[in-house]
Design a protein around this motif. Sequence first.
Motif, short mmCIF file in Angstrom:
data_model
loop_
_atom_site.label_atom_id
_atom_site.label_comp_id
_atom_site.label_asym_id
_atom_site.label_seq_id
_atom_site.Cartn_x
_atom_site.Cartn_y
_atom_site.Cartn_z
N ASN A 143 0.80 -1.23 0.00
CA ASN A 143 0.00 0.00 0.00
C ASN A 143 0.83 1.28 0.00
O ASN A 143 0.39 2.29 -0.54
CB ASN A 143 -0.94 0.03 1.22
N ARG A 144 2.02 1.24 0.60
CA ARG A 144 2.72 2.50 0.87
C ARG A 144 4.10 2.66 0.24
O ARG A 144 4.59 3.79 0.13
CB ARG A 144 2.89 2.65 2.39
N VAL A 145 4.74 1.60 -0.16
CA VAL A 145 6.14 1.70 -0.60
C VAL A 145 6.19 1.97 -2.11
O VAL A 145 5.54 1.28 -2.89
CB VAL A 145 6.92 0.42 -0.23
N PRO A 146 6.97 2.99 -2.53
CA PRO A 146 7.03 3.35 -3.95
C PRO A 146 7.89 2.38 -4.78
O PRO A 146 9.04 2.65 -5.11
CB PRO A 146 7.62 4.77 -3.93
N ILE A 147 7.28 1.25 -5.08
CA ILE A 147 7.88 0.25 -5.96
C ILE A 147 6.83 -0.02 -7.04
O ILE A 147 5.67 -0.28 -6.73
CB ILE A 147 8.25 -1.04 -5.21
N TRP A 148 7.26 0.04 -8.31
CA TRP A 148 6.35 -0.14 -9.43
C TRP A 148 6.69 -1.40 -10.18
O TRP A 148 7.84 -1.83 -10.24
CB TRP A 148 6.42 1.07 -10.35
N LYS A 149 5.66 -1.95 -10.80
CA LYS A 149 5.79 -3.22 -11.51
C LYS A 149 5.33 -3.05 -12.95
O LYS A 149 4.24 -2.55 -13.19
CB LYS A 149 4.95 -4.26 -10.77
N LYS A 150 6.17 -3.49 -13.89
CA LYS A 150 5.77 -3.59 -15.29
C LYS A 150 5.58 -5.07 -15.58
O LYS A 150 6.45 -5.89 -15.30
CB LYS A 150 6.87 -3.06 -16.22
N GLU A 151 4.43 -5.40 -16.18
CA GLU A 151 4.14 -6.78 -16.53
C GLU A 151 4.26 -6.93 -18.05
O GLU A 151 3.63 -6.20 -18.80
CB GLU A 151 2.73 -7.16 -16.07
N TYR A 152 5.07 -7.89 -18.46
CA TYR A 152 5.27 -8.18 -19.88
C TYR A 152 4.53 -9.46 -20.22
O TYR A 152 4.72 -10.49 -19.59
CB TYR A 152 6.76 -8.34 -20.19
N PHE A 153 3.68 -9.39 -21.27
CA PHE A 153 2.84 -10.51 -21.65
C PHE A 153 3.31 -11.14 -22.97
O PHE A 153 4.08 -10.54 -23.72
CB PHE A 153 1.39 -10.03 -21.80
N THR A 154 2.81 -12.33 -23.26
CA THR A 154 3.19 -13.03 -24.49
C THR A 154 2.77 -12.27 -25.75
O THR A 154 3.39 -12.44 -26.79
CB THR A 154 2.59 -14.45 -24.54
N ASP A 155 1.73 -11.45 -25.66
CA ASP A 155 1.30 -10.68 -26.85
C ASP A 155 2.04 -9.34 -26.96
O ASP A 155 1.62 -8.45 -27.69
CB ASP A 155 -0.21 -10.48 -26.86
N ASN A 156 3.13 -9.20 -26.19
CA ASN A 156 4.02 -8.03 -26.22
C ASN A 156 3.44 -6.76 -25.60
O ASN A 156 4.05 -5.71 -25.69
CB ASN A 156 4.50 -7.72 -27.64
N THR A 157 2.28 -6.86 -25.00
CA THR A 157 1.76 -5.68 -24.31
C THR A 157 2.46 -5.54 -22.96
O THR A 157 2.99 -6.50 -22.42
CB THR A 157 0.24 -5.77 -24.09
N VAL A 158 2.44 -4.33 -22.44
CA VAL A 158 3.03 -4.06 -21.14
C VAL A 158 1.98 -3.37 -20.29
O VAL A 158 1.33 -2.43 -20.75
CB VAL A 158 4.27 -3.14 -21.26
N TRP A 159 1.82 -3.84 -19.08
CA TRP A 159 0.89 -3.21 -18.15
C TRP A 159 1.68 -2.78 -16.93
O TRP A 159 2.44 -3.56 -16.36
CB TRP A 159 -0.19 -4.20 -17.75
N VAL A 160 1.57 -1.53 -16.53
CA VAL A 160 2.32 -1.00 -15.39
C VAL A 160 1.40 -0.87 -14.20
O VAL A 160 0.30 -0.34 -14.31
CB VAL A 160 2.93 0.36 -15.74
N ASN A 161 1.87 -1.32 -13.05
CA ASN A 161 1.09 -1.27 -11.83
C ASN A 161 1.90 -0.63 -10.72
O ASN A 161 2.96 -1.12 -10.37
CB ASN A 161 0.71 -2.69 -11.42
N ALA A 162 1.42 0.47 -10.18
CA ALA A 162 1.96 0.99 -8.93
C ALA A 162 1.19 0.27 -7.85
O ALA A 162 0.00 0.02 -7.99
CB ALA A 162 1.76 2.48 -8.85
N HIS A 163 1.86 -0.09 -6.77
CA HIS A 163 1.13 -0.74 -5.68
C HIS A 163 -0.04 0.17 -5.31
O HIS A 163 0.13 1.37 -5.17
CB HIS A 163 2.03 -0.95 -4.46
N PRO A 164 -1.25 -0.40 -5.18
CA PRO A 164 -2.45 0.42 -4.92
C PRO A 164 -2.36 1.16 -3.60
O PRO A 164 -1.72 0.78 -2.71
CB PRO A 164 -3.57 -0.58 -4.91
#
Length: 137
Positions: free
Chosen positions: A116-137
Amino acid sequence: MKQIKLVSQINLTEVYSWLQHPEAGGIDLFIGSVRNHAHGKTVVQLKFEGYDPMAIRQMEEIAAEAMERWPIKKLLMVHVLGNKKVGDPVVAIGTATAHRNDSFEASRYLIDELKNRVPIWKKEYFTDNTVWVNAHP
C-alpha cells in the motif's frame, strides 16, 4: 533486530537463516513470486522499479510500526528491483516471535502495508508483447 533492503535477487536460504532466533518459537516467512498470468493474459516477466531512498524510508517506518505492535525478535523486509521471470521470488517478509500468532499477524501487516505504501512499481510483460504497469495500490 531488523533487516530491510532492496536487492537484485532474494536468496531464500539466507533470509530464513537470518530470521532464526533462540527465543522465537514462531517464524513466519512470506515469499511473493512472479506468477504466470495476470489480467487474463500470460505473463513472460516482470520488471520492478523503485525510488530507493523513499522506499527504504517507508519500509523502515512500517517495520517500526510493527515492532511497536507485536513482540518481534527479528523482522525482515526484502524486495527486488529489476527483471524477474515466472517463479522468481520478488518479496520476502519475515518475522520471528515467541508465539506463532504474533508472527502471522505481524507478517500480514508488513506485506499489506508494503504493497500500500512503498514506492515500488511493476511492469508486466505478456506473451502478446503488451506491457501493463502497476503501482502498488
